[in-house]
Write an enzyme that holds these catalytic residues in place. Structure first.
Site, PDB file in Angstrom:
ATOM      1  N   LYS A  41      -9.024  -9.020  -7.156  1.00 32.58           N
ATOM      2  CA  LYS A  41      -8.129  -9.696  -6.203  1.00 32.58           C
ATOM      3  C   LYS A  41      -8.114  -8.948  -4.894  1.00 32.58           C
ATOM      4  O   LYS A  41      -8.421  -7.745  -4.863  1.00 32.58           O
ATOM      5  CB  LYS A  41      -6.687  -9.692  -6.732  1.00 32.58           C
ATOM      6  CG  LYS A  41      -6.517 -10.251  -8.105  1.00 32.58           C
ATOM      7  CD  LYS A  41      -5.050 -10.309  -8.484  1.00 32.58           C
ATOM      8  CE  LYS A  41      -4.367  -8.976  -8.433  1.00 32.58           C
ATOM      9  NZ  LYS A  41      -2.925  -9.073  -8.712  1.00 32.58           N
ATOM     10  N   TYR A  55       4.143  12.301  18.966  1.00 32.06           N
ATOM     11  CA  TYR A  55       5.340  11.504  19.243  1.00 32.06           C
ATOM     12  C   TYR A  55       6.589  12.180  18.687  1.00 32.06           C
ATOM     13  O   TYR A  55       6.606  12.622  17.530  1.00 32.06           O
ATOM     14  CB  TYR A  55       5.228  10.123  18.584  1.00 32.06           C
ATOM     15  CG  TYR A  55       4.232   9.223  19.253  1.00 32.06           C
ATOM     16  CD1 TYR A  55       4.479   8.686  20.516  1.00 32.06           C
ATOM     17  CD2 TYR A  55       3.049   8.899  18.621  1.00 32.06           C
ATOM     18  CE1 TYR A  55       3.557   7.858  21.126  1.00 32.06           C
ATOM     19  CE2 TYR A  55       2.123   8.057  19.222  1.00 32.06           C
ATOM     20  CZ  TYR A  55       2.382   7.541  20.484  1.00 32.06           C
ATOM     21  OH  TYR A  55       1.469   6.715  21.084  1.00 32.06           O
TER      22      TYR A  55
HETATM   23  C1  LIG Z   1      -2.569 -11.586 -13.676  1.00 33.59           C
HETATM   24  C2  LIG Z   1      -3.113 -10.208 -13.463  1.00 33.59           C
HETATM   25  N1  LIG Z   1      -3.891  -9.668 -14.391  1.00 33.59           N
HETATM   26  C3  LIG Z   1      -4.415  -8.436 -14.266  1.00 33.59           C
HETATM   27  C4  LIG Z   1      -4.153  -7.662 -13.156  1.00 33.59           C
HETATM   28  C5  LIG Z   1      -4.771  -6.303 -13.055  1.00 33.59           C
HETATM   29  O1  LIG Z   1      -3.813  -5.318 -12.976  1.00 33.59           O
HETATM   30  P1  LIG Z   1      -4.198  -3.781 -12.967  1.00 33.59           P
HETATM   31  O2  LIG Z   1      -4.780  -3.496 -11.630  1.00 33.59           O
HETATM   32  O3  LIG Z   1      -2.898  -3.101 -13.159  1.00 33.59           O
HETATM   33  O4  LIG Z   1      -5.172  -3.556 -14.060  1.00 33.59           O
HETATM   34  C6  LIG Z   1      -3.324  -8.184 -12.167  1.00 33.59           C
HETATM   35  C7  LIG Z   1      -3.016  -7.370 -10.988  1.00 33.59           C
HETATM   36  O5  LIG Z   1      -1.943  -7.336 -10.456  1.00 33.59           O
HETATM   37  C8  LIG Z   1      -2.789  -9.492 -12.327  1.00 33.59           C
HETATM   38  O6  LIG Z   1      -1.992 -10.028 -11.386  1.00 33.59           O
END
Ligand SMILES: Cc1ncc(COP(=O)(O)O)c(C=O)c1O
Length: 382
Positions: A48, A275
């Site tokens: 993702k 800053y």
């Molecule tokens: C539906 C779903 N499955 C699996 C994962 C993978 O999670 P992780 O990176 O904790 O393994 C995510 C990530 O948020 C998710 O939203």
């Protein structure tokens, strides 16, 4: 020589100031460790948000070569980028009505989060003369998306009657799997199993059944065993873990964030740095200006607290991190030169800086650190 004879400068010929080295060997090594740990369950690699910001396509290519059986993404744009690799690509979260048609045409595996969505996918499949492969998403306790567990058996029986759908999988997600022994997590798996049993009684079974994320792989072995036969892992591929919970897998960090030293000056005692002058030199000090700042992903919380590595030595951050620059003390590296490589995150040995170190400093979790490297940071795959 006239200007007309000069070659135009190509933007790709200019070395970038800040780059993220991503070790594909370590990534695939991590993948293999995860796969071995959960076998005979299979692994969906979760890519993702452009593989958590690291670059969806190169990461997916490396994982595909290492044998990854499919990719999980959050939305259509991400899915389409990965389809040419020829592996199953699955949207894990939700699908909007106007996204359904193009995704069915493309052959992306879709989540069914409720009956109306199932009907829309079924209608699109009929219109397009296709069969849409879907995974039913159950809300067993995440409270985000999916068919509520208590309604699931009946709703799924109705979904089963819709034409044009191949109900390949069923899945759910954990909000607490980092908490070893969490009651909710066990309850979610019990619910899932009850739903599977009830549906089996009606002749409805699913080839792919999954609930484990990285947290569960490390804390809930039960989530990787039958009836579950797939796991979904994201953060462990990067060699990181959630802030809480066990770290059962021996995965290694894949990231090193680097930049260069752009100025070296010896400044007198009393000089205010950056800053707000949040740091003032106590004595004459050799100060380096490093070419990376919060726009590149350095947490503002490193201001006056963290260090960067130059020639292997920790150089304390002086003053407030700014957008493009960070000041450090060079007192421990008298031989530092302008142009020297600077390790902001990663590195070797006792002074190595981990994603988890930054997360703790920033009072956040490792996911946010990995997803927050800036746009101008070149991703270099090594
Ligand atoms: C539906 C779903 N499955 C699996 C994962 C993978 O999670 P992780 O990176 O904790 O393994 C995510 C990530 O948020 C998710 O939203």
């Amino acid at each position: 020589m006239g200007f007309a004879t000069l070659r135009p400068v190509n933007v790709n010929d200019i070395p970038r100031r800040v780059w993220l080295e991503i070790s594909l060997d370590t990534l695939t090594g991590n993948y293999r460790k995860i796969a071995a740990a959960v076998a005979p369950a299979n692994v969906f690699t979760v890519l993702k948000a452009n593989a958590y910001g690291l670059g969806g396509l190169p990461i997916a290519q490396a994982l595909a070569k290492a044998g990854a059986s499919g990719f999980g993404v959050a939305e259509p744009y991400e899915a389409l980028q990965l389809l040419p690799l020829g592996k199953p690509v699955q949207i894990l979260s939700s699908i909007l009505p106007d996204e359904i048609g193009p995704m069915v045409v493309a052959g992306v595996i879709l989540p069914v989060t409720d009956f109306p969505t199932a009907r829309l996918i079924s209608e699109a499949a009929a219109r397009l003369g296709k069969t849409a492969t879907v995974h039913i998403k159950l809300d067993t306790g995440m409270g985000r998306l999916g068919i509520l567990a208590k309604e699931a058996p009946l709703v799924i029986r109705h979904i089963r009657l819709l034409p044009g759908l191949h109900l390949e999988g069923i899945f759910s997600h954990f909000p607490f799997a980092y908490e070893t022994g969490s009651e909710l997590t066990n309850h979610q798996m019990d619910l899932f199993c009850t739903i599977l049993d009830e549906l089996a009684g009606h002749g409805i079974t699913f080839e792919k059944r999954h609930i484990a994320n990285s947290d569960a792989i490390n804390n809930f072995p039960r989530a990787c065993r039958p009836p579950f036969n797939y796991v979904r892992t994201g953060i462990n591929l990067h060699g990181s873990f959630d802030s809480a919970g066990k770290r059962t897998l021996n995965v290694k960090p894949i990231l090193t964030l680097k930049t260069r030293l752009t100025a070296i000056r010896t400044l007198p005692a009393g000089t205010g740095i950056g800053y707000g002058h949040t740091y003032r030199l106590h004595r004459k000090t050799r100060v380096g200006t490093v070419s990376a700042g919060y726009a590149d992903g350095l947490p503002l919380a490193l201001s006056n607290r963290g260090y960067l590595l130059i020639r292997g030595s920790p150089c304390p951050v002086l003053g407030r991190i700014s957008m493009d620059y960070t000041a450090v003390s060079l007192e421990s590296v008298p031989d530092a030169q302008i142009g020297d490589e600077v390790v902001c995150l990663g590195g070797e040995g006792v002074h190595a800086l981990t994603v988890e170190d930054w997360a703790a400093l920033k009072n956040t979790h490792p996911y946010e650190i990995i997803c927050s490297f800036g746009n101008r940071v070149e991703r270099r795959y090594v």
